[in-house]
Design a protein around this motif. Structure first.
Motif, PDB file in Angstrom:
ATOM      1  N   ILE A 119       6.040  23.303  12.629  1.00 13.35           N
ATOM      2  CA  ILE A 119       4.733  23.151  11.892  1.00 13.35           C
ATOM      3  C   ILE A 119       3.292  23.792  12.604  1.00 13.35           C
ATOM      4  O   ILE A 119       2.468  24.147  12.075  1.00 13.35           O
ATOM      5  N   GLY A 120       3.565  23.231  14.082  1.00 12.74           N
ATOM      6  CA  GLY A 120       2.465  23.538  14.797  1.00 12.74           C
ATOM      7  C   GLY A 120       2.116  25.216  14.882  1.00 12.74           C
ATOM      8  O   GLY A 120       1.174  25.436  14.878  1.00 12.74           O
ATOM      9  N   LEU A 121       3.254  25.892  15.074  1.00 12.35           N
ATOM     10  CA  LEU A 121       3.368  27.223  15.081  1.00 12.35           C
ATOM     11  C   LEU A 121       2.774  27.698  13.764  1.00 12.35           C
ATOM     12  O   LEU A 121       1.869  28.882  13.532  1.00 12.35           O
ATOM     13  N   PHE A 122       3.084  27.158  12.850  1.00 14.46           N
ATOM     14  CA  PHE A 122       2.842  27.693  11.401  1.00 14.46           C
ATOM     15  C   PHE A 122       1.404  27.480  11.106  1.00 14.46           C
ATOM     16  O   PHE A 122       0.597  28.101  10.725  1.00 14.46           O
ATOM     17  N   ILE A 123       0.928  26.260  11.329  1.00 12.89           N
ATOM     18  CA  ILE A 123      -0.588  25.871  11.345  1.00 12.89           C
ATOM     19  C   ILE A 123      -1.481  26.846  12.340  1.00 12.89           C
ATOM     20  O   ILE A 123      -2.393  27.472  11.912  1.00 12.89           O
ATOM     21  N   VAL A 324      -5.247  13.564  11.668  1.00 13.75           N
ATOM     22  CA  VAL A 324      -4.713  12.879  12.572  1.00 13.75           C
ATOM     23  C   VAL A 324      -5.230  13.018  14.013  1.00 13.75           C
ATOM     24  O   VAL A 324      -5.520  12.259  14.802  1.00 13.75           O
ATOM     25  N   ALA A 325      -5.656  14.322  14.132  1.00 12.00           N
ATOM     26  CA  ALA A 325      -5.985  14.822  15.476  1.00 12.00           C
ATOM     27  C   ALA A 325      -7.390  14.227  15.836  1.00 12.00           C
ATOM     28  O   ALA A 325      -7.777  13.937  17.042  1.00 12.00           O
ATOM     29  N   GLU A 326      -8.279  13.852  14.832  1.00 11.00           N
ATOM     30  CA  GLU A 326      -9.485  13.183  14.842  1.00 11.00           C
ATOM     31  C   GLU A 326      -9.665  11.744  15.186  1.00 11.00           C
ATOM     32  O   GLU A 326     -10.371  11.382  15.346  1.00 11.00           O
ATOM     33  N   TYR A 365      -5.854  24.494  17.192  1.00  9.00           N
ATOM     34  CA  TYR A 365      -5.839  23.424  17.971  1.00  9.00           C
ATOM     35  C   TYR A 365      -4.800  22.180  17.488  1.00  9.00           C
ATOM     36  O   TYR A 365      -4.279  21.864  18.490  1.00  9.00           O
ATOM     37  N   VAL A 366      -4.775  21.960  16.521  1.00  8.14           N
ATOM     38  CA  VAL A 366      -3.591  20.945  15.985  1.00  8.14           C
ATOM     39  C   VAL A 366      -2.254  21.722  16.423  1.00  8.14           C
ATOM     40  O   VAL A 366      -1.500  21.078  16.761  1.00  8.14           O
ATOM     41  N   GLY A 367      -2.243  23.150  16.042  1.00  6.64           N
ATOM     42  CA  GLY A 367      -0.968  23.454  16.464  1.00  6.64           C
ATOM     43  C   GLY A 367      -0.542  23.553  17.828  1.00  6.64           C
ATOM     44  O   GLY A 367       0.429  23.116  18.357  1.00  6.64           O
ATOM     45  N   LYS A 372       4.254  20.008  21.396  1.00  7.87           N
ATOM     46  CA  LYS A 372       4.806  19.220  22.596  1.00  7.87           C
ATOM     47  C   LYS A 372       6.184  18.670  22.239  1.00  7.87           C
ATOM     48  O   LYS A 372       6.926  18.322  22.972  1.00  7.87           O
ATOM     49  N   SER A 373       6.509  18.662  20.916  1.00  7.71           N
ATOM     50  CA  SER A 373       7.555  17.757  20.413  1.00  7.71           C
ATOM     51  C   SER A 373       8.689  18.691  20.693  1.00  7.71           C
ATOM     52  O   SER A 373       9.927  18.273  20.949  1.00  7.71           O
TER      53      SER A 373
END
Length: 445
Positions: A119-123, A324-326, A365-367, A372-373
């Motif tokens: 999902i990080g890559l997708f975002i 969530v990142a905020e 940035y969220v990506g 890390k997971s």
């Protein structure tokens, strides 16, 4: 980060067809009300920082399958909403009985760890695409933006690339990283993503030498059209059209469409929940999201509400990771988001003031944070490594979270089966893999 959905959702469902302005208005209002309902459910029922709205991809699929040309679109639109309602009711039953949570917790560990990274890559891909940093290329599939020109325009005169938007997005991303990496000014660190979006917005208008525009809108007619088309599931002709054997297809076609919407919604939501909860340290001892049953219940009710109000499947949005990142950890985050949707219901031009280029740095940035997971995947065991990698890479490459989960599930079952490590606990993932095989074989999406 989610403001684009306000305008994009009705555009996607109507296929940008100006002859379908009545349906556009209905989807605009219905989509926002459904988003408000679903997000408020996250506030008070699940008490988690997640926002809901009509899912991207599913609304485009809705247009391709049901809307098509303008002639007869109203009836096909109603028939499509009936399919969404059926899938939503199935979800609701699965959620009430606990089966949906059981399916979620039965996912193999390697997929649970790969989903957030995928999902990080997708975002991140969404961010690169929205900022024009990455563009399509007929020979190499994708390419870096052409920065030899300061600004480029499409055939409609809208900005679609060049050094100016790329630079605005890139500087915004660097600003977020700088703010998030300093400890002297606490409010800058806490609101690094928001300040990055604001800076990118300023950079965009300065670099492109443009000014935000305020496009008026006939609010009264919008609500009139919502009353005319939005409640189509309560009309007998919508159900008659769905099962007439001609407009949509035979009963088998209807069943496969219901299964398709169910699969995509279920695994888009599960992927988003696992991804954002992993980033926010909101996983339980088993590695599953906290309050998972309540979150899935909110998603189910949101889909049913959306169908009744005139929009496609409502799902938990991957952009929730921006909140969530905020620092968002409770339902207060989703409450503020819901209030933002309320404002957009009456002041739609506000959503267009912040360009997609400015929200792109937040997504990228969220990506970065969510990748890390994947470090926790056992890459020495191919039974874990291959399915995890496929789930990771297929999400951005196929532009679908559920596709990545489906391909990963199929690979996991086949490798487990032919290496002699198949056990009873793998039955659920086998059923999931079989359903995805049927969907891939029978429905192109």
């Amino acid at each position: 980060a989610m403001c684009y959905i306000v305008i994009v959702n009705p555009n996607q469902i109507t296929g940008f067809n100006p002859k379908l302005s009545g349906i556009w208005n209905a989807v605009y209002v219905g989509g926002l009300i459904a988003a408000i309902i679903g997000t408020l459910l996250m506030t008070f029922l699940a008490k988690k920082p997640f926002a809901q709205a009509s899912g991207m991809g599913l609304n485009s699929f809705f247009n391709v399958v049901f809307i098509g040309e303008a002639i007869g679109a109203a009836k096909r639109y109603g028939a499509g909403l009936c399919v969404i309602l059926i899938s939503g009711i199935i979800f609701l039953i699965l959620s009430f009985t606990g089966l949906r949570k059981y399916i979620a917790t039965a996912l193999p560990e390697c997929l649970k760890k790969a989903i957030p990274a995928g999902i990080g890559l997708f975002i991140a891909l969404l961010g690169f695409k929205n900022s024009y940093i990455v563009q399509a290329n007929q020979f190499t599939f994708v390419q870096l933006a052409d920065c030899t020109k300061w600004i480029t325009y499409d055939t409609y005169g809208s900005i679609n690339g060049g050094a100016a938007p790329v630079l605005a997005a890139f500087l915004g991303l660097i600003a977020i990283a700088i703010f998030a990496n300093q400890n002297k000014v606490k409010f800058l660190k806490k609101a690094s993503v928001i300040f990055g979006i604001l800076l990118s917005t300023v950079f965009y208008y300065v670099f492109t030498w443009t000014a935000p525009t305020w496009n008026g809108m006939n609010i009264g007619q919008t609500f009139v059209d919502f009353g005319t088309y939005g409640f189509s599931v309560f009309k007998g002709e919508s159900w008659a059209t769905l099962f007439d054997g001609v407009t949509v297809g035979n009963i088998f076609t209807v069943i496969m469409l219901v299964i398709t919407f169910c699969l995509v919604d279920m695994f888009d939501t599960l992927g988003t929940l696992y991804g954002t909860c992993s980033q926010a340290n909101m996983l339980d001892a088993n590695g599953d999201p906290q309050n998972l049953a309540q979150c899935l219940m909110c998603d189910s009710i949101g889909t049913v509400a959306g169908a009744c109000l005139g929009t496609s499947t409502v799902t938990t949005f991957v952009e929730s990771a921006s909140g969530v990142a905020e620092g968002g950890r409770t339902g207060l985050t989703s409450l503020v988001t819901a209030l933002g949707f309320v404002v957009c219901l009456f002041l739609s031009p506000l959503a267009s003031i912040v360009p997609s280029v400015a929200t792109a740095p937040a997504l990228i940035y969220v990506g970065v944070l969510m990748l890390k997971s994947f470090a926790n995947v056992d890459m020495s065991d191919m039974r874990s490594a291959v399915p995890a990698f496929l789930a990771l890479i297929m999400m951005p490459l196929t532009y679908s979270i559920s596709n990545g989960i489906g391909v990963g599930a199929i690979a996991y079952v086949l490798i487990t089966l032919f290496t002699g490590k198949y056990t009873k606990k793998d039955i659920v993932i086998t059923v999931i893999a079989a359903l995805f095989c049927a969907r891939f074989a029978l429905v192109a999406m």
